[in-house]
Structures are given as structure tokens and as C-alpha cells.
Design a protein around this motif. Structure first.
Motif, PDB file in Angstrom:
ATOM      1  N   GLN A   1      24.839 -14.406   3.714  1.00  0.00           N
ATOM      2  CA  GLN A   1      25.374 -14.203   2.368  1.00  0.00           C
ATOM      3  C   GLN A   1      24.258 -14.313   1.329  1.00  0.00           C
ATOM      4  O   GLN A   1      23.130 -14.704   1.650  1.00  0.00           O
ATOM      5  CB  GLN A   1      26.451 -15.251   2.078  1.00  0.00           C
ATOM      6  CG  GLN A   1      25.975 -16.695   2.259  1.00  0.00           C
ATOM      7  CD  GLN A   1      27.110 -17.691   2.234  1.00  0.00           C
ATOM      8  OE1 GLN A   1      27.663 -17.954   1.185  1.00  0.00           O
ATOM      9  NE2 GLN A   1      27.447 -18.247   3.419  1.00  0.00           N
ATOM     10  N   THR A   2      24.580 -13.985   0.070  1.00  0.00           N
ATOM     11  CA  THR A   2      23.615 -14.060  -1.024  1.00  0.00           C
ATOM     12  C   THR A   2      23.687 -15.434  -1.663  1.00  0.00           C
ATOM     13  O   THR A   2      24.768 -15.885  -2.069  1.00  0.00           O
ATOM     14  CB  THR A   2      23.886 -12.984  -2.080  1.00  0.00           C
ATOM     15  OG1 THR A   2      23.766 -11.693  -1.480  1.00  0.00           O
ATOM     16  CG2 THR A   2      22.895 -13.094  -3.242  1.00  0.00           C
ATOM     17  N   ILE A   3      22.540 -16.075  -1.744  1.00  0.00           N
ATOM     18  CA  ILE A   3      22.438 -17.392  -2.358  1.00  0.00           C
ATOM     19  C   ILE A   3      21.311 -17.366  -3.387  1.00  0.00           C
ATOM     20  O   ILE A   3      20.181 -17.016  -3.048  1.00  0.00           O
ATOM     21  CB  ILE A   3      22.192 -18.485  -1.298  1.00  0.00           C
ATOM     22  CG1 ILE A   3      23.444 -18.619  -0.400  1.00  0.00           C
ATOM     23  CG2 ILE A   3      21.862 -19.825  -1.966  1.00  0.00           C
ATOM     24  CD1 ILE A   3      23.265 -19.576   0.744  1.00  0.00           C
TER      25      ILE A   3
ATOM     26  N   SER B   1      25.005 -15.859  11.485  1.00  0.00           N
ATOM     27  CA  SER B   1      26.047 -14.867  11.248  1.00  0.00           C
ATOM     28  C   SER B   1      27.426 -15.453  11.475  1.00  0.00           C
ATOM     29  O   SER B   1      28.415 -14.949  10.962  1.00  0.00           O
ATOM     30  CB  SER B   1      25.829 -13.645  12.146  1.00  0.00           C
ATOM     31  OG  SER B   1      25.813 -14.031  13.504  1.00  0.00           O
ATOM     32  N   GLY B   2      27.491 -16.513  12.267  1.00  0.00           N
ATOM     33  CA  GLY B   2      28.744 -17.222  12.476  1.00  0.00           C
ATOM     34  C   GLY B   2      28.775 -18.512  11.697  1.00  0.00           C
ATOM     35  O   GLY B   2      28.327 -18.576  10.541  1.00  0.00           O
TER      36      GLY B   2
ATOM     37  N   VAL C   1      19.355 -12.720  -0.144  1.00  0.00           N
ATOM     38  CA  VAL C   1      20.234 -12.603   1.028  1.00  0.00           C
ATOM     39  C   VAL C   1      19.639 -13.427   2.163  1.00  0.00           C
ATOM     40  O   VAL C   1      18.451 -13.288   2.503  1.00  0.00           O
ATOM     41  CB  VAL C   1      20.381 -11.131   1.455  1.00  0.00           C
ATOM     42  CG1 VAL C   1      21.261 -11.024   2.714  1.00  0.00           C
ATOM     43  CG2 VAL C   1      20.965 -10.305   0.306  1.00  0.00           C
ATOM     44  N   THR C   2      20.459 -14.294   2.734  1.00  0.00           N
ATOM     45  CA  THR C   2      19.979 -15.129   3.843  1.00  0.00           C
ATOM     46  C   THR C   2      19.847 -14.308   5.118  1.00  0.00           C
ATOM     47  O   THR C   2      20.531 -13.290   5.317  1.00  0.00           O
ATOM     48  CB  THR C   2      20.951 -16.288   4.094  1.00  0.00           C
ATOM     49  OG1 THR C   2      22.248 -15.747   4.361  1.00  0.00           O
ATOM     50  CG2 THR C   2      21.024 -17.221   2.896  1.00  0.00           C
ATOM     51  N   VAL C   3      18.957 -14.752   5.961  1.00  0.00           N
ATOM     52  CA  VAL C   3      18.804 -14.187   7.315  1.00  0.00           C
ATOM     53  C   VAL C   3      18.974 -15.336   8.302  1.00  0.00           C
ATOM     54  O   VAL C   3      18.887 -16.526   7.947  1.00  0.00           O
ATOM     55  CB  VAL C   3      17.436 -13.502   7.486  1.00  0.00           C
ATOM     56  CG1 VAL C   3      17.303 -12.324   6.534  1.00  0.00           C
ATOM     57  CG2 VAL C   3      16.292 -14.487   7.257  1.00  0.00           C
ATOM     58  N   ALA C   4      19.219 -14.986   9.565  1.00  0.00           N
ATOM     59  CA  ALA C   4      19.452 -16.002  10.593  1.00  0.00           C
ATOM     60  C   ALA C   4      18.282 -16.972  10.656  1.00  0.00           C
ATOM     61  O   ALA C   4      17.111 -16.587  10.539  1.00  0.00           O
ATOM     62  CB  ALA C   4      19.666 -15.338  11.951  1.00  0.00           C
ATOM     63  N   ASN C   5      18.619 -18.246  10.794  1.00  0.00           N
ATOM     64  CA  ASN C   5      17.668 -19.351  10.944  1.00  0.00           C
ATOM     65  C   ASN C   5      17.027 -19.773   9.627  1.00  0.00           C
ATOM     66  O   ASN C   5      16.122 -20.608   9.642  1.00  0.00           O
ATOM     67  CB  ASN C   5      16.583 -19.032  11.987  1.00  0.00           C
ATOM     68  CG  ASN C   5      17.175 -18.822  13.371  1.00  0.00           C
ATOM     69  OD1 ASN C   5      18.071 -19.567  13.781  1.00  0.00           O
ATOM     70  ND2 ASN C   5      16.700 -17.800  14.081  1.00  0.00           N
ATOM     71  N   ASP C   6      17.450 -19.220   8.500  1.00  0.00           N
ATOM     72  CA  ASP C   6      16.982 -19.754   7.208  1.00  0.00           C
ATOM     73  C   ASP C   6      17.470 -21.185   7.051  1.00  0.00           C
ATOM     74  O   ASP C   6      18.611 -21.519   7.389  1.00  0.00           O
ATOM     75  CB  ASP C   6      17.557 -18.930   6.039  1.00  0.00           C
ATOM     76  CG  ASP C   6      16.734 -17.708   5.724  1.00  0.00           C
ATOM     77  OD1 ASP C   6      15.608 -17.615   6.226  1.00  0.00           O
ATOM     78  OD2 ASP C   6      17.248 -16.839   4.984  1.00  0.00           O
TER      79      ASP C   6
END
Length: 813
Positions: free
Chosen positions: A36-38, A67-68, A42-47
Motif C-alpha cells: 500500500q501507499t504510506i 502482500s498478505g 508505495v511499499t514493496v515486500a520486506n520493507d
């Protein structure tokens, strides 16, 4: 704090008080799942994400984006991982980078304790992140239906709960609640004027009261008092009258395209009242003839409004039909407003002092029955002034753009950096082309009606001079003048007209009141550093700069450093009773007629001009005098010196193809000029009528190039002697001559190449002693090419016509 240890596989320190950096930090409650946008990213996995704004504070902490479902990070998932003071650095986001620290008191139980993260004292972007968080909180309130955007953005309530009951739709005497069915249905809560900084004390429909306060940046929204685009003109008028009885600051909100706050009366604004809007879309429209919109009070202020007149042309009262009208007031401010369709003026100030009319746009104001109509008019019948008129766009087709000191009672005015261009009113609409009006007025609104772009000092001054400055303005496309100064300046300070650009003025050919800049020179005026281009009038006695006087002044007017190009009339025209005009260091190029034209009436007090240091180049017209001086009967000396004058074609053998011509050489001095490429360089077009010696005529030290004749000087008899002293000639056929083709007059050549020896003349370039002319004892002749054994010259031993001349001793063989 527990002893620290480091995981040898992950490298995380479970109990370190300084955590590994996070990429982002939240600014609002989020779902702890999905990418999601924070904070703008936009976040990516493992951020790694610092979650700090959850509605359930025990959910706060460091998470790993996925993603989950998100999981807490290994270094902040147990009670041993954090304590009060634990810090984490955030590297990205709209408000990053920033550093946060845990402010919850220890001990902390992950999953049940409310965990708070605040900006640390050393955060590099604390203020920005705090503002972002506040904006996000307000957005969340609006999305949740707790309040409207209007109330949150424009007004302040003590708590969210009290804001939740209100809607921005308003009616007279009521603020409508969310449950009301329609305006004026009586179900709202009555409000009453409050005290202190609360503004209004409002009786809440659910019980209790609420102090209602406007935003610091803006006043009370007029919709709170019942105004609206769907309301009638009478209802809007009543709403504005009510509003101004309650508060000193009003806000006119922006409307959608095609919407207006229609009114049917004018509003007398009390002292110190400020009325603001958002510019173009804050539209108030007058629907009734013979009505202003606002009548200003002392120190009242109008900002960001779009005021619209009724666009009718049947007015009988010039004090009406104005957007903003003030009479006898101090400190009125009109700024950043739009004004259109007023038959009178966009803004008219009478008898006012210490005013500012700044950065407004007035357009499509028509010219009906008022010859003094204008976009901005300063019109007083008593001592007034001290005003600033700057940064305005005046784009109408009425009588004038800006007119100050119309009756002569205003002084100390600055008119600066305005753009005054005559436009076709039909195109001045939202989305229109805003094109210039074309052609002199022919009875249709699309042709140019505007007479003056800027006027100052119309009538004789009653306040010891206008003492005004007109500087840095653009004045274009007018029937008569770009800048018009009339009235008396002497005795208290004149008008400075400096650094303006005037173009395409003088479209009405038949009018004598024409000029890119027109000055009634009564003394102490300065016209300097202006650019005047494409002056249109071909009428007699008018030009790019036109100077005239009703009565000869005793103080000088300076015309200095101006650039005049492509004038269809004169370059600079000085007429009637003008006196003491100093025309210096101007550049004049491409005039269709005379470049500097000084033709005074027969008046002993006129004249006394100085024409010096000007650079003139003709690009057409081989039968036009470049500088013409005519000062008949004057007792004042005029000096023409140090000018550089270049003609167009020297081959046209007519008497008017002349560089400098004067009708009264006895009081006109011509010296140190450079004259090139004329048939005649310097000419006198009047007879030297007396058979006399004229030793005091000054025709000295000029440089003459590429001319058929240097000096065209004629007398009615052969007895006149006019000395021509110290001049240099290059490629000149006749240094002196006299004939109809050279001087325009039948007569005898009376010019003699001479030098002076004290008060005696030494005549040069003769082969023998003079046999004609009036000479004085002591005058000498030096022969051009004396032969060996012959006399080198002669001396006049007895004055007369031609006097007695004795040869000097012969040169030895």
C-alpha cells in the motif's frame, strides 16, 4: 534495560535501544496487510515500516511489509525488544527522513501496551512530519463524516464532537444542522454575536453552546449568513448586510464556473473591515443600475474579489456604477481583485489619502455616458493624495485606464508597473482570447475608444504640484496618448515619467491631443528613460513625445534618455508657449516627419530650449528636416549642440532635406553637432534682414559629412556677414551657399568661413579682400592660396560696407 545480545544469523539486537532503520513511517491508521501507499511511497515486500498511528495503539511497532498479512519485525516483537527511549530512524517518505523514539513508560508489553512513537528532539524533519500527520488526521475526520471539508479547512471548533453537528450550508439567522431539511426551515440553531475571540456563541441543537471562530488566514464565510449562488439577489444582499454587522473580516468563497453571488444593492463597508476572496471564482455581481458594489470605509480592505457590474450604458451618476467607491477615506486597500462591466470605474477614489490599489485586473469596463470613465480613477475636490497604484492590469475600452489627480487636488502619487492595453471587451471572458481592440473608434465596441492609458494632473494643480511618479508602465493601443500629464507642476514639484513603454498611441489622426507621452510643460517635469514605439498619428505638431504649454513656464522640463522609434508623426514635438525644454540624450529612429520639432508661438517668454546629445537616424523621408527650431520674437536663447544627426538620402536637392533648420539664428546657437547625409546640413530659413555684421551668431565647431551644402544662409541684401567658425567638412560640395534650393528663400549668400580673434573676425578661403559685406576695423582676410611675391591677406582699417581693406606685406619671392 536488559543486557543486550546480537543474533548471529539475523544481526538484530533484540534489546538494543537503537533499531535498524525503517524505510517509511505511517501518518494515519492502516490495514496491517497488503502492499500500500504510506506517506507518499508505495511499499514493496520486506520493507521495514514504522507503524505509529493505529486507532488501537497496542498495534504500533515495526512491521515487515508483505502482500498478505504483515508481521512484527524480529527486533520489536517481544517485551525485551523495546523500552522508553528506544529510537528508530525513517529514511524515506514525503516527510522523511526523521527519527522517532518510544515515549511509553517502561515496562512495555508488546501486543497489549499502548505504544507511542514521537519525533525525537534531534529529528531533521520534525516540523514537516508533524504537519503531514495533522493533515492526515483532518482527512480522516472528513472521510469518516465527522466534519465537512469546509468547516475543517476554514474554521476552528473546540472539539471534533462539536464540529460533527455542522454543515456549511447556511441561511439568514440560522446555521443549518446536519438534520435540517432545507435552508430557512427553522430547524437550525440560531446564532448570536459573541464576545471576545470566540466571535459567535452558537446554541447547539443538541444542547449547550459553541464558540465559533474563523480561520486565522480568512474571515467568516458569507455563506454562514445566508449567501449562495442559488440564492436571489435580495437574499444575498441581506446576507452581506447581516454579515458586515457581525464581523470585521468576511470571506467570499470560490464558486463553480457560471455561478455568482448576485446582489441588488450597494454595501457601505464600515471602517477597518476586510473582505477577502479567492480571486477569479469569488464572484459578486451587481444586478441593479446606478449602484456600486462596495462603498469603502476608512482603512477598509478588499482582496481577491471578482466584482462584476451590470454592463449597461445608461448611467447618470458618475459616483455610481463602480466596483469599489470611496469618498474622503483614508487607508483604503484594493488588491488582487478582478473588476469588469462597470460603466463608471473598476475603482474610484475621491478625496482619499494613503490608499493602495495594487495587483488588480480590470477589464471589459465599457464607455457609456461618462467621459471620465476608467478602470482606476482618483478624482478629488479637496486636498488628497499619498497613493500607490501599482501592478494593475487595465484592459478595458473605456475613456482611460488609470487617471490620477483628475481635478488637481491630489499629490504624492506613485503609478508604477501597471499594464494598460485596450482590449476588445467581447473577448474578455473566461476562456476568451483577450485580444486587442483594432482601429480607431468607428462606433463599434471592438474598435479602440480609450483616449489615454495613464493620465495624471489633468487640471491646474491646487496642491502646489502633483509631486507624482509614473514609472515602469506599459501603455498600448490608445486613440490619443499613452501617458498624459496636464496641469500645473511649478511651485511644489512636478511629475516624473520614467522607464515606461508606450506603443501604438495616437490612433485618432485628427486630434491634436496626441502623443506616446504628452506633457503640458509647466516646469519641473521629467520625462526620462522611456521607450515610445509605433506612434500612429500623422497630424501636425504631435509626436512620440509631445510637449506644450498654455503659458510660458519659468522652470525647466527635462526630456532625457528616451528611445523613440517608428513614429508616424514627429519624434519629439514642442509647441505653443513652451519654454526651457531640455531635450537631452534621446535616441530617435525612423520618424516619418521631423525628429525634433520645436515651433513656438510668437512670445518673448517662449523658447530658451536646449537640444543636446541626441542621436537621430532617419530611415525614410528625403525631404524632411530632422531638427527644426522656430522661436519667433523670443528673447531666450536656444542651444542645439552635440547632436548626431544622420539623414536618409542626400541626393534629393530640396530645401527641406536638411539636418538642422532654424528661423531665428540670432538667438539660436548651433555648435559641436555631427550632421551627415543631407542636402543641406545646417540652414536658416529666415532672412538676415539687416545689412550688418553678426559676430555673435554661433554656428561653430560642427562636423558635416556627405552633404551637398554645409550651411545654407541667406540675406535680403549682399551686406550681411554671418561668420561660420571652426567647422569641419568631409565630402561636402559647398561649405556655404544661398539659393532657393538650399535655403528655401531667394537671397544672397551671407555665410563666411571664419575664425575669431577675440572680437574680430578672420575670414578664410577668399582669394582677395572682400568687396561686399559689412566689416569692422581690425577684421582680417587670409587668402586661400597666396602666391610668392603676393600679399597673404588683408586688414580692414576702416569699418563699413565693405570698409577699407589694406593688403598685408607680400610674401618674399
Amino acid at each position: 534495560m536488559a543486557t543486550t545480545s546480537v543474533d548471529q544469523v539475523t544481526g538484530y539486537g533484540e534489546t538494543l535501544a537503537l533499531k535498524a532503520p525503517c524505510r517509511l513511517a505511517t501518518t494515519a491508521n492502516i490495514a496491517l496487510s497488503g502492499l500500500q501507499t504510506i506517506d507518499g511511497e508505495v511499499t514493496v515486500a520486506n520493507d521495514r515500516v514504522l507503524v505509529r498511528d493505529q486507532d488501537t495503539p497496542s498495534q504500533n511497532g515495526i512491521y515487515i511489509a508483505a502482500s498478505g498479512a504483515w508481521q512484527r519485525a524480529r527486533d520489536m516483537d517481544s517485551n525485551r525488544d523495546l523500552t522508553k527511549g528506544t529510537r528508530v530512524y525513517v529514511t524515506e517518505g514525503d516527510s522523511g527522513p526523521a527519527e522517532f523514539e518510544v515515549t511509553t513508560e517502561s515496562p512495555i508489553t508488546v501486543g497489549s501496551s499502548s505504544i507511542a512513537f514521537d519525533l525525537s528532539a534531534g529529528s531533521v524533519n520534525a516540523a514537516a512530519l508533524s504537519a503531514a500527520a495533522a493533515a492526515a488526521e483532518a482527512s480522516a475526520d472528513i472521510a469518516a463524516g465527522l466534519a465537512s471539508a469546509f468547516i475543517i479547512s476554514e474554521n476552528t471548533f473546540d472539539t471534533k464532537a462539536t464540529a460533527a453537528a455542522w454543515s456549511p450550508v447556511a441561511a439568514p439567522n440560522y446555521i443549518r444542522t446536519a438534520g435540517a431539511l432545507a435552508a430557512d426551515d427553522g430547524s437550525g440553531a440560531v446564532f448570536a454575536k459573541g464576545s471576545g475571540n470566540g466571535g459567535f456563541s452558537i446554541n447547539l441543537s443538541g444542547g449547550g453552546t459553541q464558540a465559533y471562530k474563523p480561520a486565522k488566514e480568512r474571515g467568516y464565510d458569507i455563506r454562514l449568513f445566508g449567501a449562495g449562488p442559488a440564492r436571489t439577489a435580495a437574499q444575498n444582499t441581506a446576507a452581506l448586510v447581516l454579515a458586515m454587522s457581525y464581523t470585521t473580516e468576511l470571506w467570499v468563497p470560490p464558486l463553480a464556473a457560471g455561478e455568482y453571488f448576485d446582489v441588488n444593492d450597494e454595501f457601505t463597508v464600515l471602517d477597518h473591515v476586510k473582505i477577502r476572496g479567492a480571486g477569479w471564482h469569488s464572484r459578486i455581481r451587481q444586478t441593479v443600475r446606478e449602484k456600486n458594489i462596495f462603498i469603502a470605509g476608512d482603512h477598509s480592505s478588499f482582496e481577491g474579489l471578482h466584482l462584476i457590474g451590470d454592463n449597461l450604458l445608461t448611467g447618470a451618476d458618475f459616483t455610481k456604477n463602480n466596483g469599489i467607491y470611496a469618498s474622503g477615506k483614508k487607508g483604503v486597500v484594493v488588491q488582487n481583485c478582478f473588476g469588469e462591466k462597470f460603466e463608471g470605474c473598476g475603482a474610484q477614489l475621491r478625496g482619499c489619502k494613503d490608499y493602495k490599489v495594487v495587483n488588480n485586473t480590470f477589464f471589459a469596463n465599457p464607455w457609456g455616458s461618462f467621459s471620465t470613465s476608467g478602470d482606476i480613477i482618483i478624482y478629488s475636490f479637496a486636498d488628497a493624495g499619498r497613493g500607490v497604484i501599482t501592478g494593475n492590469h487595465c484592459l478595458s475600452n473605456n475613456s482611460q485606464g488609470i487617471y490620477a489627480d483628475v481635478i488637481g487636488y491630489d499629490a504624492d502619487i506613485i503609478i508604477a508597473n501597471n499594464v494598460v492595453v485596450t482590449l476588445d471587451p467581447a473577448t474578455c471572458i473566461e476562456g476568451g482570447a483577450w485580444t486587442e481592440a483594432v482601429g480607431d473608434y468607428s462606433g463599434t465596441p471592438a474598435t479602440v475608444r480609450r483616449r489615454h492609458a495613464i493620465g495624471v494632473g489633468y487640471n491646474s494643480s491646487n496642491v502646489a504640484g502633483p509631486r507624482s511618479v509614473v514609472i515602469g508602465n506599459i501603455c498600448r493601443n490608445t486613440r490619443w496618448t499613452g501617458i498624459y500629464k496636464q496641469g500645473v507642476s511649478a511651485g511644489g514639484g512636478g511629475v516624473l515619467i520614467i522607464g515606461n513603454q508606450c506603443s501604438k498611441n495616437g490612433l485618432e489622426q485628427a486630434n491634436s491631443l496626441n502623443g506616446g507621452i504628452y506633457v503640458t510643460a509647466t516646469g519641473e517635469d521629467v520625462v526620462s528613460g522611456n521607450m515610445i514605439t509605433d506612434f500612429q498619428s500623422t497630424g501636425a505638431g504631435v509626436g512620440g513625445i509631445t510637449i506644450t504649454s498654455g503659458t510660458a513656464p519659468t522652470r525647466p522640463t527635462k526630456i532625457q534618455g528616451n528611445m523613440i522609434s517608428n513614429s508616424l508623426g514627429q519624434g519629439i514635438s514642442v509647441g505653443t508657449h513652451a519654454a526651457y525644454i531640455d531635450i537631452q540624450d534621446n535616441v530617435i529612429v525612423g520618424s516619418a516627419t521631423t525628429d525634433i520639432y520645436i515651433v513656438n508661438a510668437s512670445n518673448v517668454a517662449a523658447g530658451g530650449h536646449t537640444v543636446r546629445g541626441n542621436k537621430i537616424k532617419r530611415t525614410s523621408g528625403d525631404s524632411i528636416p530632422s531638427i527644426r527650431i522656430s522661436t519667433p520674437s523670443s528673447l531666450l536663447y536656444t542651444t542645439v549642440k552635440d547632436n548626431d544627426v544622420e539623414g536618409f538620402d542626400n541626393s534629393n536637392a530640396v530645401s527641406t532635406n536638411v539636418g538642422i533648420t532654424t528661423t531665428n539664428m540670432l538667438i539660436t546657437r548651433v555648435l559641436r553637432n555631427r550632421v551627415k547625409n543631407f542636402h543641406v546640413a545646417i540652414q536658416s530659413t529666415a532672412y538676415f534682414t539687416a545689412g550688418a555684421r553678426y559676430p555673435d551668431v554661433v554656428l561653430e565647431n560642427n562636423t558635416i559629412d556627405d552633404c551637398t551644402t554645409g550651411f545654407g544662409l541667406a540675406s535680403t541684401a549682399n551686406t550681411a556677414v554671418v561668420p561660420v567658425i571652426g567647422n569641419r567638412f568631409t565630402n561636402v560640395t559647398n561649405k556655404t551657399a544661398a539659393s532657393t534650393t538650399h535655403t528655401g528663400l531667394a537671397g544672397t549668400k551671407c555665410g563666411y568661413i571664419c575664425r575669431k580673434d577675440d572680437d574680430r573676425l578672420v575670414v578664410l578661403e577668399l582669394a582677395a579682400a572682400p568687396t561686399v559685406g559689412t566689416w569692422a576695423a581690425g577684421d582680417r582676410a587670409e587668402f586661400a592660396a597666396p602666391a610668392a611675391g603676393a600679399a597673404p591677406g588683408a586688414v580692414c582699417t576702416a569699418g563699413g560696407n565693405p570698409g577699407t581693406w589694406n593688403a598685408q606685406a607680400a610674401i618674399a619671392a
